[in-house]
Scaffold this motif. Structure first.
Motif, PDB file in Angstrom:
ATOM      1  N   GLU A  79       0.700  -1.105  -0.634  1.00 38.13           N
ATOM      2  CA  GLU A  79      -0.091   0.328  -0.173  1.00 38.13           C
ATOM      3  C   GLU A  79       1.064   1.232  -0.253  1.00 38.13           C
ATOM      4  O   GLU A  79       0.266   1.875  -0.101  1.00 38.13           O
ATOM      5  CB  GLU A  79      -1.091  -0.376   0.778  1.00 38.13           C
ATOM      6  CG  GLU A  79      -1.855  -1.064   1.472  1.00 38.13           C
ATOM      7  CD  GLU A  79      -3.113  -0.597   2.397  1.00 38.13           C
ATOM      8  OE1 GLU A  79      -3.229  -0.703   3.901  1.00 38.13           O
ATOM      9  OE2 GLU A  79      -4.750  -0.178   1.564  1.00 38.13           O
ATOM     10  N   GLY A  80       2.060   0.776   0.701  1.00 37.97           N
ATOM     11  CA  GLY A  80       3.185   2.644   0.651  1.00 37.97           C
ATOM     12  C   GLY A  80       3.528   2.640  -0.879  1.00 37.97           C
ATOM     13  O   GLY A  80       4.255   3.658  -1.351  1.00 37.97           O
ATOM     14  N   THR A  82       2.783   4.506  -4.328  1.00 35.12           N
ATOM     15  CA  THR A  82       2.214   4.953  -4.837  1.00 35.12           C
ATOM     16  C   THR A  82       2.931   6.328  -6.078  1.00 35.12           C
ATOM     17  O   THR A  82       3.683   5.849  -6.425  1.00 35.12           O
ATOM     18  CB  THR A  82       1.700   6.479  -3.476  1.00 35.12           C
ATOM     19  OG1 THR A  82       2.342   7.168  -3.086  1.00 35.12           O
ATOM     20  CG2 THR A  82       1.355   5.616  -2.536  1.00 35.12           C
ATOM     21  N   SER A 109      -5.778   3.769  -3.143  1.00 33.38           N
ATOM     22  CA  SER A 109      -5.061   4.437  -3.511  1.00 33.38           C
ATOM     23  C   SER A 109      -4.422   4.136  -5.211  1.00 33.38           C
ATOM     24  O   SER A 109      -3.607   5.041  -5.372  1.00 33.38           O
ATOM     25  CB  SER A 109      -3.931   3.873  -2.456  1.00 33.38           C
ATOM     26  OG  SER A 109      -3.902   2.328  -2.635  1.00 33.38           O
ATOM     27  N   ARG A 145       2.869  -3.241  -7.473  1.00 37.08           N
ATOM     28  CA  ARG A 145       1.990  -3.701  -6.839  1.00 37.08           C
ATOM     29  C   ARG A 145       1.417  -5.363  -7.197  1.00 37.08           C
ATOM     30  O   ARG A 145       2.197  -6.196  -6.534  1.00 37.08           O
ATOM     31  CB  ARG A 145       0.461  -3.280  -6.701  1.00 37.08           C
ATOM     32  CG  ARG A 145       0.408  -1.830  -5.600  1.00 37.08           C
ATOM     33  CD  ARG A 145      -0.556  -1.860  -5.786  1.00 37.08           C
ATOM     34  NE  ARG A 145      -0.654  -0.319  -4.535  1.00 37.08           N
ATOM     35  CZ  ARG A 145      -1.578   0.273  -4.309  1.00 37.08           C
ATOM     36  NH1 ARG A 145      -2.939   0.455  -4.053  1.00 37.08           N
ATOM     37  NH2 ARG A 145      -1.294   1.810  -3.043  1.00 37.08           N
ATOM     38  N   SER A 309       6.598   4.672  -4.825  1.00 39.42           N
ATOM     39  CA  SER A 309       7.313   6.054  -4.123  1.00 39.42           C
ATOM     40  C   SER A 309       8.364   4.211  -3.213  1.00 39.42           C
ATOM     41  O   SER A 309       8.356   3.135  -4.051  1.00 39.42           O
ATOM     42  CB  SER A 309       6.639   5.635  -3.589  1.00 39.42           C
ATOM     43  OG  SER A 309       5.706   5.260  -2.426  1.00 39.42           O
ATOM     44  N   GLU A 310       8.701   4.650  -2.163  1.00 44.85           N
ATOM     45  CA  GLU A 310       9.252   3.504  -1.369  1.00 44.85           C
ATOM     46  C   GLU A 310       8.981   2.567  -1.245  1.00 44.85           C
ATOM     47  O   GLU A 310       7.297   2.863  -0.728  1.00 44.85           O
ATOM     48  CB  GLU A 310      10.473   4.342  -0.198  1.00 44.85           C
ATOM     49  CG  GLU A 310      11.524   5.935  -0.669  1.00 44.85           C
ATOM     50  CD  GLU A 310      12.316   4.400  -1.534  1.00 44.85           C
ATOM     51  OE1 GLU A 310      13.287   5.120  -2.161  1.00 44.85           O
ATOM     52  OE2 GLU A 310      12.849   3.245  -0.943  1.00 44.85           O
ATOM     53  N   SER A 312       6.980  -0.566   0.800  1.00 44.49           N
ATOM     54  CA  SER A 312       6.068  -0.519   2.730  1.00 44.49           C
ATOM     55  C   SER A 312       6.288  -1.707   3.122  1.00 44.49           C
ATOM     56  O   SER A 312       5.706  -2.692   2.134  1.00 44.49           O
ATOM     57  CB  SER A 312       5.143   0.215   3.156  1.00 44.49           C
ATOM     58  OG  SER A 312       4.007  -0.482   2.291  1.00 44.49           O
ATOM     59  N   GLU A 313       6.683  -1.808   4.373  1.00 39.97           N
ATOM     60  CA  GLU A 313       6.248  -3.679   4.614  1.00 39.97           C
ATOM     61  C   GLU A 313       4.476  -4.043   5.161  1.00 39.97           C
ATOM     62  O   GLU A 313       3.842  -3.484   4.896  1.00 39.97           O
ATOM     63  CB  GLU A 313       6.673  -3.656   6.234  1.00 39.97           C
ATOM     64  CG  GLU A 313       8.218  -3.376   6.748  1.00 39.97           C
ATOM     65  CD  GLU A 313       9.152  -4.750   5.814  1.00 39.97           C
ATOM     66  OE1 GLU A 313      10.227  -3.889   5.070  1.00 39.97           O
ATOM     67  OE2 GLU A 313       8.401  -5.873   5.729  1.00 39.97           O
ATOM     68  N   GLN A 315       0.931  -5.642   5.385  1.00 38.01           N
ATOM     69  CA  GLN A 315       0.564  -5.492   6.852  1.00 38.01           C
ATOM     70  C   GLN A 315       0.351  -6.312   7.014  1.00 38.01           C
ATOM     71  O   GLN A 315      -0.629  -7.221   6.680  1.00 38.01           O
ATOM     72  CB  GLN A 315      -0.653  -4.090   6.699  1.00 38.01           C
ATOM     73  CG  GLN A 315      -0.535  -2.895   6.330  1.00 38.01           C
ATOM     74  CD  GLN A 315      -1.536  -1.964   6.069  1.00 38.01           C
ATOM     75  OE1 GLN A 315      -2.763  -2.606   6.130  1.00 38.01           O
ATOM     76  NE2 GLN A 315      -1.989  -0.885   5.977  1.00 38.01           N
TER      77      GLN A 315
END
Length: 315
Positions: A79-80, A82, A109, A145, A309-310, A312-313, A315
């Motif tokens: 989700e991080g 974007t 998103s 993704r 973007s960078e 994310s781990e 969730q």
């Protein structure tokens, strides 16, 4: 207030409004196929399938994943990641303005959501397109993704299920968008090399670069009833080949008849159908021990996604 309102006694004015009730918005929906007026709550419980004529309406990505995976097992991935406007693209609006509007109207998103969870107890990874987000168009973040979901499937030896609903490539990202076709195809190939099933579900509509890549590369391809599936629109094809095309040639029923897809399954039966297929392939509720896999580093997943973007781990 006009002169007539002024001379009417208060009791009469109050009495004139008694019993006047407005119908709340969103309480009823109309079926686009049979024009039946349907109770929205009942329609939501039926996964947006008309109980009168069985017409499958479009379903949002969040609702799709929540209905497909077991309750309380859904966890979103990447989700991080974007989108960014790397090309500073502008048509009638700036690209970043379109992205902002799409997030508000779709409550998503991006045009693809990735998640993992369980399906009748079996661990699975699932991705779903959100058509309300710029027509489900495939940009660099959609490709990123998808690849990260495929890598998660490979690392945890879980089947990957994809629900496609897209108009094709995202014009605002130009060549970066087209490169996602090769990027997602490579990720699917890596799953195939590890003997991990990839099931593709074609929903209405699945067109353009998505249909020309990840949507039609499933080990098993399932179509929803009467879903539009193709590359270009019928009018464009007719103008190109200068021939009259058969009626309904881009619908899943025609695709099934001509061997392009494997089966058509009602949306309300998809959970059971896919769970049964995975059990047949050896991926049931009991997770098999994962063989030793080489690590999938960030460079393998990044490919052509400068707009991401960078990470994310999960969730």
């Amino acid at each position: 207030m006009n002169w007539f309102d002024k001379i009417i006694p208060p009791k009469i004015k109050t009495g004139a409004r008694i019993g006047k009730r407005g119908v709340p918005e969103g309480l009823w929906n109309k079926c686009a196929a049979c024009q039946a007026v349907l109770y929205a709550v009942e329609l939501r419980h039926g996964l947006q399938v008309c109980p009168k004529c069985n017409h499958h309406m479009r379903l949002g990505a969040h609702q799709r994943l929540q209905a497909f995976l077991d309750a309380d097992s859904l966890q979103y991935l990447a989700e991080g990641v974007t989108p960014l406007d790397m090309l500073k693209f502008r048509d009638r609006k700036r690209y970043r303005e379109r992205l902002s509007e799409a997030k508000k109207t779709s409550a998503a998103s991006e045009a693809l959501l990735a998640a993992h969870g369980t399906l009748q107890g079996a661990p699975v990874t699932a991705v779903a397109f959100e058509f309300r987000f710029m027509g489900g168009s495939m940009g660099s973040v959609v490709g990123e993704r998808f690849v990260r979901a495929a890598n998660y499937s490979a690392q945890h030896r879980q089947p990957l299920v994809c629900f496609s609903a897209s108009g094709g490539a995202r014009m605002q990202e130009a060549l970066f968008s087209l490169m996602q076709m090769a990027k997602t195809t490579a990720a699917i190939t890596r799953l195939r090399e590890r003997a991990i099933p990839y099931i593709s579900v074609l929903t209405d509509p699945t067109m353009g670069g998505v249909s020309a890549s990840l949507a039609m590369l499933g080990d098993i391809i399932i179509g929803e009833p009467n879903a539009l599936v193709g590359f270009a629109g019928p009018r464009v094809i007719e103008q190109t080949v200068r021939e009259t095309l058969p009626e309904g040639f881009q619908r899943t029923e025609f695709q099934l008849e001509h061997g392009a897809i494997d089966m058509i399954v009602d949306r309300r039966a998809l959970r059971d159908a896919i769970a049964g297929l995975l059990a047949t392939l050896g991926f049931s509720g009991v997770e098999a021990p994962a063989p030793a896999l080489e690590s999938l580093d960030a460079s393998e997943a990044s490919g052509a996604a400068p707009a991401a973007s960078e990470p994310s781990e999960p969730q």
